[in-house]
Write a protein that holds these residues in place. Structure first.
Motif, PDB file in Angstrom:
ATOM      1  N   THR A  62       0.854  -1.187   0.000  1.00 31.12           N
ATOM      2  CA  THR A  62       0.000   0.000   0.000  1.00 31.12           C
ATOM      3  C   THR A  62       0.887   1.233   0.000  1.00 31.12           C
ATOM      4  O   THR A  62       1.833   1.335   0.779  1.00 31.12           O
ATOM      5  N   VAL A  63       0.587   2.167  -0.876  1.00 32.20           N
ATOM      6  CA  VAL A  63       1.412   3.359  -1.060  1.00 32.20           C
ATOM      7  C   VAL A  63       0.644   4.584  -0.565  1.00 32.20           C
ATOM      8  O   VAL A  63      -0.510   4.812  -0.964  1.00 32.20           O
ATOM      9  N   THR A  64       1.280   5.369   0.285  1.00 38.48           N
ATOM     10  CA  THR A  64       0.699   6.614   0.784  1.00 38.48           C
ATOM     11  C   THR A  64       1.709   7.736   0.577  1.00 38.48           C
ATOM     12  O   THR A  64       2.867   7.611   0.980  1.00 38.48           O
ATOM     13  N   GLY A  65       1.288   8.813  -0.052  1.00 40.92           N
ATOM     14  CA  GLY A  65       2.168   9.958  -0.262  1.00 40.92           C
ATOM     15  C   GLY A  65       2.096  10.941   0.890  1.00 40.92           C
ATOM     16  O   GLY A  65       1.029  11.168   1.459  1.00 40.92           O
ATOM     17  N   ILE A  66       3.257  11.526   1.222  1.00 39.64           N
ATOM     18  CA  ILE A  66       3.321  12.552   2.270  1.00 39.64           C
ATOM     19  C   ILE A  66       3.926  13.800   1.627  1.00 39.64           C
ATOM     20  O   ILE A  66       5.135  14.027   1.677  1.00 39.64           O
ATOM     21  N   PRO A  67       3.105  14.652   1.010  1.00 40.76           N
ATOM     22  CA  PRO A  67       3.612  15.790   0.232  1.00 40.76           C
ATOM     23  C   PRO A  67       3.887  17.022   1.101  1.00 40.76           C
ATOM     24  O   PRO A  67       3.223  18.053   0.976  1.00 40.76           O
ATOM     25  N   VAL A  68       4.901  16.925   1.958  1.00 37.63           N
ATOM     26  CA  VAL A  68       5.176  18.013   2.900  1.00 37.63           C
ATOM     27  C   VAL A  68       6.666  18.352   2.943  1.00 37.63           C
ATOM     28  O   VAL A  68       7.517  17.528   2.609  1.00 37.63           O
ATOM     29  N   PHE A  69       6.945  19.582   3.383  1.00 37.17           N
ATOM     30  CA  PHE A  69       8.306  19.985   3.743  1.00 37.17           C
ATOM     31  C   PHE A  69       8.259  20.873   4.972  1.00 37.17           C
ATOM     32  O   PHE A  69       9.068  21.774   5.154  1.00 37.17           O
ATOM     33  N   SER A  70       7.314  20.570   5.853  1.00 37.64           N
ATOM     34  CA  SER A  70       7.098  21.408   7.039  1.00 37.64           C
ATOM     35  C   SER A  70       8.292  21.394   7.989  1.00 37.64           C
ATOM     36  O   SER A  70       8.491  22.338   8.753  1.00 37.64           O
ATOM     37  N   GLY A  71       9.083  20.323   7.953  1.00 38.90           N
ATOM     38  CA  GLY A  71      10.247  20.259   8.836  1.00 38.90           C
ATOM     39  C   GLY A  71      11.516  20.747   8.190  1.00 38.90           C
ATOM     40  O   GLY A  71      12.581  20.723   8.809  1.00 38.90           O
ATOM     41  N   LEU A 113       4.912  -8.056  -7.134  1.00 39.02           N
ATOM     42  CA  LEU A 113       4.193  -7.437  -6.030  1.00 39.02           C
ATOM     43  C   LEU A 113       2.979  -6.690  -6.560  1.00 39.02           C
ATOM     44  O   LEU A 113       3.037  -6.048  -7.603  1.00 39.02           O
ATOM     45  N   SER A 114       1.890  -6.751  -5.847  1.00 38.98           N
ATOM     46  CA  SER A 114       0.747  -5.926  -6.199  1.00 38.98           C
ATOM     47  C   SER A 114       0.851  -4.614  -5.426  1.00 38.98           C
ATOM     48  O   SER A 114       1.543  -4.533  -4.411  1.00 38.98           O
ATOM     49  N   ALA A 115       0.177  -3.587  -5.915  1.00 36.92           N
ATOM     50  CA  ALA A 115       0.265  -2.281  -5.267  1.00 36.92           C
ATOM     51  C   ALA A 115      -1.100  -1.618  -5.222  1.00 36.92           C
ATOM     52  O   ALA A 115      -1.846  -1.635  -6.206  1.00 36.92           O
ATOM     53  N   SER A 116      -1.410  -1.026  -4.070  1.00 41.33           N
ATOM     54  CA  SER A 116      -2.636  -0.257  -3.892  1.00 41.33           C
ATOM     55  C   SER A 116      -2.250   1.149  -3.450  1.00 41.33           C
ATOM     56  O   SER A 116      -1.539   1.315  -2.457  1.00 41.33           O
ATOM     57  N   ASP A 117      -2.685   2.150  -4.198  1.00 40.85           N
ATOM     58  CA  ASP A 117      -2.324   3.532  -3.899  1.00 40.85           C
ATOM     59  C   ASP A 117      -3.434   4.191  -3.097  1.00 40.85           C
ATOM     60  O   ASP A 117      -4.557   4.340  -3.573  1.00 40.85           O
ATOM     61  N   ARG A 118      -3.113   4.605  -1.881  1.00 38.63           N
ATOM     62  CA  ARG A 118      -4.076   5.263  -1.010  1.00 38.63           C
ATOM     63  C   ARG A 118      -4.142   6.769  -1.255  1.00 38.63           C
ATOM     64  O   ARG A 118      -4.902   7.462  -0.589  1.00 38.63           O
ATOM     65  N   GLY A 119      -3.348   7.256  -2.218  1.00 35.91           N
ATOM     66  CA  GLY A 119      -3.299   8.683  -2.467  1.00 35.91           C
ATOM     67  C   GLY A 119      -2.392   9.383  -1.472  1.00 35.91           C
ATOM     68  O   GLY A 119      -1.591   8.760  -0.780  1.00 35.91           O
ATOM     69  N   ASP A 120      -2.541  10.695  -1.384  1.00 37.36           N
ATOM     70  CA  ASP A 120      -1.694  11.490  -0.498  1.00 37.36           C
ATOM     71  C   ASP A 120      -2.411  11.811   0.809  1.00 37.36           C
ATOM     72  O   ASP A 120      -3.643  11.889   0.865  1.00 37.36           O
ATOM     73  N   LEU A 121      -1.605  12.003   1.840  1.00 37.06           N
ATOM     74  CA  LEU A 121      -2.125  12.456   3.119  1.00 37.06           C
ATOM     75  C   LEU A 121      -2.853  13.792   2.921  1.00 37.06           C
ATOM     76  O   LEU A 121      -2.321  14.715   2.311  1.00 37.06           O
ATOM     77  N   ALA A 122      -4.085  13.865   3.395  1.00 31.67           N
ATOM     78  CA  ALA A 122      -4.866  15.102   3.293  1.00 31.67           C
ATOM     79  C   ALA A 122      -4.329  16.116   4.299  1.00 31.67           C
ATOM     80  O   ALA A 122      -4.265  15.841   5.505  1.00 31.67           O
ATOM     81  N   LEU A 123      -3.935  17.276   3.805  1.00 32.78           N
ATOM     82  CA  LEU A 123      -3.296  18.296   4.639  1.00 32.78           C
ATOM     83  C   LEU A 123      -4.228  19.484   4.869  1.00 32.78           C
ATOM     84  O   LEU A 123      -5.147  19.731   4.082  1.00 32.78           O
ATOM     85  N   PRO A 124      -3.990  20.258   5.924  1.00 30.16           N
ATOM     86  CA  PRO A 124      -4.775  21.474   6.146  1.00 30.16           C
ATOM     87  C   PRO A 124      -4.555  22.470   5.007  1.00 30.16           C
ATOM     88  O   PRO A 124      -3.540  22.429   4.304  1.00 30.16           O
ATOM     89  N   ALA A 125      -5.479  23.379   4.834  1.00 36.32           N
ATOM     90  CA  ALA A 125      -5.344  24.395   3.789  1.00 36.32           C
ATOM     91  C   ALA A 125      -4.162  25.313   4.058  1.00 36.32           C
ATOM     92  O   ALA A 125      -3.588  25.895   3.130  1.00 36.32           O
ATOM     93  N   TYR A 126      -3.778  25.448   5.316  1.00 34.39           N
ATOM     94  CA  TYR A 126      -2.671  26.331   5.661  1.00 34.39           C
ATOM     95  C   TYR A 126      -1.766  25.668   6.682  1.00 34.39           C
ATOM     96  O   TYR A 126      -2.223  25.178   7.713  1.00 34.39           O
ATOM     97  N   LEU A 127      -0.462  25.623   6.380  1.00 36.50           N
ATOM     98  CA  LEU A 127       0.559  25.172   7.319  1.00 36.50           C
ATOM     99  C   LEU A 127       1.536  26.329   7.526  1.00 36.50           C
ATOM    100  O   LEU A 127       2.105  26.843   6.566  1.00 36.50           O
TER     101      LEU A 127
END
Length: 294
Positions: free
Chosen positions: A4-13, A40-54
């Motif tokens: 299962t693949v989950t994206g984390i599209p952040v650079f907050s740190g 291997l099989s793969a299931s994409d869960r999409g990206d982590l849903a983030l707040p509108a403002y960080l």
């Protein structure tokens, strides 16, 4: 085995952007197809849903605070739903600080049987200071071990359940964490050293791997957020990663610090995707995922 693949599209740190683009870049490089090529099989869960403002700022002690904490809390909840004993959870992207959220969620699921293997060129345990502004990317292990209950919700991580492999130098303060330096890895061999570390972990453990691509030399991974003159070659990295991921107790991994802004041709993303595919392929062998301990 399903990944299962989950994206984390952040650079907050982090100080500058780049790592938030990693999930899209690695998908575009054909991650799913490469995994399938290796059985291997793969299931994409999409990206982590983030707040509108960080928030973004350079005010001490922690850059962009509380944005890192906001991401960790969301990621912790997301991770709880990802970790399953019959699947492998792969988290793509983000700066090093995302280790806090995934590790918290991982321990919520597996409790005292949770272990963390960190493949990293640095020991990310800098201490917040009122006199200087530092990014949370360099503090992830400190937050897990020292910041619980004040900076973050306590997750219960202790030093004896964490091992760091690949540090360029031994830090002055280890907080009791076992650290295998880059020199030690190269001297003994990454695969053999990893095997020694894994043998010391209880047979009924569940292991989360944190793979920071800056453990690699810049010739092997030029698109690391901070390319290094010191690090593992591509072959050494594959040996280490394969030895670790082949262990059936490993049920998930973070892949962090890949900066797509440094990869204008997509060549580095393709290299990383192929590396992950070859390493995860070890789990399709008889000693791999078919024998996952339940």
């Amino acid at each position: 085995m399903n990944v299962t693949v989950t994206g984390i599209p952040v650079f907050s740190g982090a100080y500058v952007s780049g790592t938030e683009l990693a999930p899209a870049a690695l998908r575009a490089a054909g991650l799913t197809a490469v995994l399938q090529e290796h059985g291997l099989s793969a299931s994409d869960r999409g990206d982590l849903a983030l707040p509108a403002y960080l928030p973004r700022h350079n005010v001490p002690p922690v850059r962009n605070w509380p944005a890192p904490r906001m991401v960790w809390d969301l990621l912790r909840e997301e991770a709880r739903g990802c970790f399953r004993r019959d699947e492998f959870s792969l988290f793509l992207g983000g700066d090093c600080s995302v280790i806090v959220g995934t590790a918290q969620g991982f321990r919520d699921v597996y409790g005292d049987k949770a272990y963390l293997l960190v493949l990293d060129g640095h020991f990310d345990a800098m201490t917040p200071s009122a006199s200087r502004c530092l990014g949370a990317a360099g503090m992830g292990l400190w937050f897990l071990l020292q910041g619980g209950g004040v900076w973050t919700e306590a997750a219960g991580w202790t030093a004896d359940s964490i091992v760091v492999l690949g540090c360029q130098r031994m830090p002055d303060e280890t907080y009791g964490v076992e650290i295998v330096t880059l020199d030690q890895l190269c001297e003994r061999g990454p695969g053999m050293q990893a095997a020694d570390v894994l043998r010391a972990i209880p047979a009924d453990a569940y292991i989360l791997v944190h793979f920071d691509v800056d453990v690699m030399h810049k010739e092997a991974m030029a698109a690391a957020y901070s390319p290094s003159e010191t690090g593992l070659s591509l072959a050494q990295t594959e040996e280490l990663l394969t030895a670790v991921l082949a262990d059936p107790r490993v049920v998930g991994a973070n892949v962090t610090e890949f900066s797509a802004l440094r990869d204008v041709t997509g060549e580095q993303a393709s290299r990383l995707v192929r590396l992950l595919g070859r390493a995860l392929a070890a789990r399709t062998t008889p000693s791999g995922s078919d024998t996952i301990r339940i």
